[in-house]
Design a protein around this motif. Structure first.
Motif, PDB file in Angstrom:
ATOM      1  N   VAL A  80      36.602  54.658  31.020  1.00  0.00           N
ATOM      2  CA  VAL A  80      36.317  53.632  30.018  1.00  0.00           C
ATOM      3  C   VAL A  80      35.117  52.813  30.471  1.00  0.00           C
ATOM      4  CG1 VAL A  80      38.622  53.456  29.041  1.00  0.00           C
ATOM      5  CG2 VAL A  80      38.058  52.128  31.078  1.00  0.00           C
ATOM      6  N   SER A  81      34.435  52.220  29.500  1.00  0.00           N
ATOM      7  CA  SER A  81      33.248  51.433  29.825  1.00  0.00           C
ATOM      8  C   SER A  81      33.063  50.324  28.802  1.00  0.00           C
ATOM      9  CB  SER A  81      32.001  52.330  29.852  1.00  0.00           C
ATOM     10  OG  SER A  81      31.785  52.910  28.575  1.00  0.00           O
ATOM     11  N   ALA A  87      30.857  46.688  22.743  1.00  0.00           N
ATOM     12  CA  ALA A  87      31.850  47.735  22.507  1.00  0.00           C
ATOM     13  C   ALA A  87      32.446  48.248  23.800  1.00  0.00           C
ATOM     14  CB  ALA A  87      31.222  48.899  21.745  1.00  0.00           C
ATOM     15  N   GLY A  88      33.721  48.612  23.737  1.00  0.00           N
ATOM     16  CA  GLY A  88      34.380  49.336  24.809  1.00  0.00           C
ATOM     17  C   GLY A  88      34.552  50.779  24.374  1.00  0.00           C
ATOM     18  N   ARG A  89      34.229  51.723  25.269  1.00  0.00           N
ATOM     19  CA  ARG A  89      34.281  53.136  24.924  1.00  0.00           C
ATOM     20  C   ARG A  89      35.102  53.908  25.952  1.00  0.00           C
ATOM     21  NH1 ARG A  89      30.483  53.386  20.862  1.00  0.00           N
ATOM     22  NH2 ARG A  89      28.871  51.762  20.947  1.00  0.00           N
ATOM     23  N   ALA A 102      37.350  49.395  21.859  1.00  0.00           N
ATOM     24  CA  ALA A 102      37.400  47.942  21.933  1.00  0.00           C
ATOM     25  C   ALA A 102      36.151  47.337  21.304  1.00  0.00           C
ATOM     26  CB  ALA A 102      37.526  47.482  23.389  1.00  0.00           C
ATOM     27  N   GLN A 103      36.286  46.092  20.830  1.00  0.00           N
ATOM     28  CA  GLN A 103      35.166  45.373  20.234  1.00  0.00           C
ATOM     29  C   GLN A 103      35.298  43.886  20.564  1.00  0.00           C
ATOM     30  OE1 GLN A 103      32.591  46.833  18.237  1.00  0.00           O
ATOM     31  NE2 GLN A 103      31.617  44.838  18.615  1.00  0.00           N
ATOM     32  N   ILE A 111      36.074  45.833  32.495  1.00  0.00           N
ATOM     33  CA  ILE A 111      37.049  46.708  31.842  1.00  0.00           C
ATOM     34  C   ILE A 111      37.913  47.366  32.905  1.00  0.00           C
ATOM     35  CG2 ILE A 111      35.564  48.769  31.820  1.00  0.00           C
ATOM     36  CD1 ILE A 111      36.656  49.246  28.915  1.00  0.00           C
ATOM     37  N   ARG A 112      39.217  47.444  32.654  1.00  0.00           N
ATOM     38  CA  ARG A 112      40.162  48.068  33.576  1.00  0.00           C
ATOM     39  C   ARG A 112      41.370  48.615  32.813  1.00  0.00           C
ATOM     40  NH1 ARG A 112      36.497  47.631  36.522  1.00  0.00           N
ATOM     41  NH2 ARG A 112      36.390  46.843  38.669  1.00  0.00           N
TER      42      ARG A 112
END
Length: 246
Positions: A80-81, A87-89, A102-103, A111-112
């Motif tokens: 994840v990033s 944005a989270g991808r 995620a937004q 991020i974790r």
């Protein structure tokens, strides 16, 4: 780096096809010899590290702005990033598919994966919009939100311990049994901005590092306050070798 002058210093090995801009975060998989890197060229890259130190590119995916953080899932199958594109991808290594999970209203700096072992995947994101959000990767909306006192700069989790460091040197400590309410909020013992946080394997404390090159060792239980200390990393340039002490 090897700090024993009587031993030969290992040869540095450069990653193949490295990022073309500054690296924001590195993360090793706990299940395989895989390395992920988020960088300011908008890319998140994954390499397999060979036994001789060489590397082979395995996968990559993009943000629409600088990639600021990355992390591995517990099973080593997903990365994840978060990025400046708010944005989270997530990349599934088995399928090669990257999806948005995620937004935020501002860049995502941290991020974790935060779920307990053998539980459904839960991702936490913290950003410069002063929000900490929790996401079930199967849903589009966050399952919980926490308003932070300032912009998030660093975060780490070793369930049930979650630690978030923000601007103005604030440290928030969460028990994942009650993930929306910090049970402890303190000011960093370090004088400068927090750069990184790492939870102890025993889940009884954490280490923090600042932009001034200092490290703080913190314990949560007040009865362990005699174990709390800080030190400064420094280099020894008195020999032909540059030796880093930390």
């Amino acid at each position: 780096m090897n700090t024993n002058p009587n031993k030969q210093t290992p040869t540095n090995v450069e990653i193949s096809q490295p990022p073309t801009d500054s690296v924001s975060e590195l993360a090793f998989s706990s299940k395989a010899n895989y390395l992920a890197a988020a960088s300011w060229d908008n890319e998140v890259r994954i390499w397999e590290i060979q036994s001789n130190g060489s590397s082979v590119g395995k996968a990559a995916f993009s943000h629409q702005g600088p990639a600021l953080c990355c992390a591995w899932s517990q099973d080593g199958g997903k990365v994840v990033s978060g990025g400046a594109d708010k944005a989270g991808r997530m990349l599934d290594l088995a399928t090669g598919q990257a999806t948005q999970i995620a937004q935020h209203e501002g860049p995502i700096r941290c991020i974790r994966f935060v779920e307990a072992e053998n539980s459904s995947p839960i991702v936490a994101t913290a950003g410069w919009d002063k929000m900490l959000n929790y996401w079930d990767t199967r849903q589009q909306a966050p399952i919980a939100k926490v308003e932070l006192p300032e912009r998030a700069y660093a975060m780490d989790c070793n369930n049930p311990l979650l630690v978030v460091a923000t601007a103005e040197r604030k440290i928030l400590i969460f028990d994942m049994a009650s993930p929306t309410t910090p049970f402890q909020t303190i000011e960093s013992p370090l004088r400068r901005q927090t750069r990184t946080v790492s939870c102890f394997l025993k889940k009884d404390g954490y280490a923090i590092g600042s932009i001034e090159g200092r490290v703080g060792i913190q314990y949560i239980n007040p009865q362990q306050k005699d174990k709390i200390f800080s030190f400064k990393c420094h280099r020894d340039e008195t020999t032909m070798k540059s030796i880093l002490y930390s």
